[in-house]
Design a protein around this motif. Structure first.
Motif, PDB file in Angstrom:
ATOM      1  N   LYS A 119       1.009  -0.841   0.052  1.00  0.00           N
ATOM      2  CA  LYS A 119      -0.045  -0.272   0.244  1.00  0.00           C
ATOM      3  C   LYS A 119       1.212   0.958   0.361  1.00  0.00           C
ATOM      4  O   LYS A 119       1.989   1.311   1.113  1.00  0.00           O
ATOM      5  CB  LYS A 119      -0.613  -0.069   1.375  1.00  0.00           C
ATOM      6  CG  LYS A 119      -2.407  -0.878   1.659  1.00  0.00           C
ATOM      7  CD  LYS A 119      -2.988  -1.060   2.862  1.00  0.00           C
ATOM      8  CE  LYS A 119      -3.807  -0.066   2.545  1.00  0.00           C
ATOM      9  NZ  LYS A 119      -4.629  -0.686   4.081  1.00  0.00           N
ATOM     10  N   SER A 124      -7.155   3.102   2.598  1.00  0.00           N
ATOM     11  CA  SER A 124      -8.128   2.608   2.543  1.00  0.00           C
ATOM     12  C   SER A 124      -9.296   3.403   1.808  1.00  0.00           C
ATOM     13  O   SER A 124      -9.829   4.493   1.875  1.00  0.00           O
ATOM     14  CB  SER A 124      -9.330   1.292   3.004  1.00  0.00           C
ATOM     15  OG  SER A 124      -7.880   0.669   3.595  1.00  0.00           O
ATOM     16  N   PHE A 130     -14.075   0.283   1.358  1.00  0.00           N
ATOM     17  CA  PHE A 130     -12.972  -0.163   1.477  1.00  0.00           C
ATOM     18  C   PHE A 130     -11.555  -1.017   1.273  1.00  0.00           C
ATOM     19  O   PHE A 130     -10.733  -1.594   1.830  1.00  0.00           O
ATOM     20  CB  PHE A 130     -12.822  -0.582   3.428  1.00  0.00           C
ATOM     21  CG  PHE A 130     -14.190   0.014   4.017  1.00  0.00           C
ATOM     22  CD1 PHE A 130     -14.015   1.719   4.503  1.00  0.00           C
ATOM     23  CD2 PHE A 130     -15.205  -0.783   4.129  1.00  0.00           C
ATOM     24  CE1 PHE A 130     -14.884   1.297   5.373  1.00  0.00           C
ATOM     25  CE2 PHE A 130     -16.157   0.331   4.716  1.00  0.00           C
ATOM     26  CZ  PHE A 130     -16.210   0.592   5.254  1.00  0.00           C
ATOM     27  N   ASN A 132      -8.348  -1.854  -0.434  1.00  0.00           N
ATOM     28  CA  ASN A 132      -6.608  -1.413   0.451  1.00  0.00           C
ATOM     29  C   ASN A 132      -5.750  -1.271  -0.461  1.00  0.00           C
ATOM     30  O   ASN A 132      -4.742  -0.994  -0.092  1.00  0.00           O
ATOM     31  CB  ASN A 132      -7.026  -2.807   0.771  1.00  0.00           C
ATOM     32  CG  ASN A 132      -7.676  -3.212   1.724  1.00  0.00           C
ATOM     33  OD1 ASN A 132      -7.809  -2.431   3.347  1.00  0.00           O
ATOM     34  ND2 ASN A 132      -7.681  -4.361   2.634  1.00  0.00           N
ATOM     35  N   ASP A 134      -3.646  -2.352  -2.422  1.00  0.00           N
ATOM     36  CA  ASP A 134      -2.733  -3.656  -2.018  1.00  0.00           C
ATOM     37  C   ASP A 134      -2.681  -4.883  -3.077  1.00  0.00           C
ATOM     38  O   ASP A 134      -2.184  -5.902  -3.037  1.00  0.00           O
ATOM     39  CB  ASP A 134      -2.582  -4.455  -0.301  1.00  0.00           C
ATOM     40  CG  ASP A 134      -4.651  -5.170  -0.569  1.00  0.00           C
ATOM     41  OD1 ASP A 134      -5.055  -5.069  -1.519  1.00  0.00           O
ATOM     42  OD2 ASP A 134      -4.694  -5.598   0.878  1.00  0.00           O
TER      43      ASP A 134
END
Length: 186
Positions: A119, A124, A130, A132, A134
């Motif tokens: 990240k 987020s 939400f 992330n 990632d």
């Protein structure tokens, strides 16, 4: 590095803070007034950015290939740039990169691979998802055209010793930075 930005209605490259420096003002050119002339005369900068028209204006429809704009206009721009470069005395020194900044509804038969990416800032996305940040996002097409590229070449990922990575939007500036030995700040 010698560079130039040929824009149509708004030079969005100026959204980058470092590009708003007055020392770069001479690097920005109106596409319709200068691109074809510079190409015809062999005067294109070594790194040339074409910015499409991102907004519908009276007498000038958007041609950025984004959803809700007529994609035919975007494809006409791609054709015009390609044909202009092919006719330029600089063609044998050129690589035309057509990069899309999102999938934009272009069909993609392959699912985005799940590859963990760090990240960038710990943030987020908002509710209810939400997200992330990632993992890799949607796959966005990039087309490269050059007399150096063998006809019919298709690549889906990095070749060679790095097999555990994917191409991303930052692959293009990272390659330019590495090739021309550039610092992070222009």
């Amino acid at each position: 590095m010698n560079f130039g930005v040929y824009f149509q209605n708004i030079p969005t490259t100026m959204f980058y803070r470092n590009m708003r420096n007055l020392k770069y003002i001479s690097k920005f050119h109106q596409y319709d007034l200068k691109f074809k002339k510079d190409a015809r005369n062999g005067k294109l900068p070594s790194s040339t950015v074409i910015e499409p028209a991102s907004f519908d204006l009276k007498g000038m429809p958007a041609n950025d290939d984004h959803p809700f704009h007529d994609v035919a206009n975007g494809q006409k721009l791609v054709k015009e740039v390609y044909e202009t470069l092919r006719a330029s005395p600089q063609w044998n020194e050129r690589l035309l990169v057509i990069a899309y900044d999102e999938h934009g509804g272009f069909f993609d038969r392959a699912k985005t691979p799940y590859v963990y990416v760090p990240k960038p800032d710990g943030n987020s996305g908002p509710a209810p998802y939400f997200f992330n940040f990632d993992r890799l996002g949607v796959r966005a097409p990039t087309i490269m055209v050059s007399p150096w590229i063998k006809k019919g070449t298709v690549m889906s990922g990095p070749q060679g010793p790095i097999t555990n990575s994917e191409f991303g939007h930052s692959s293009i500036p990272a390659t330019i930075k590495k090739t021309f030995n550039l610092s992070s700040n222009l």
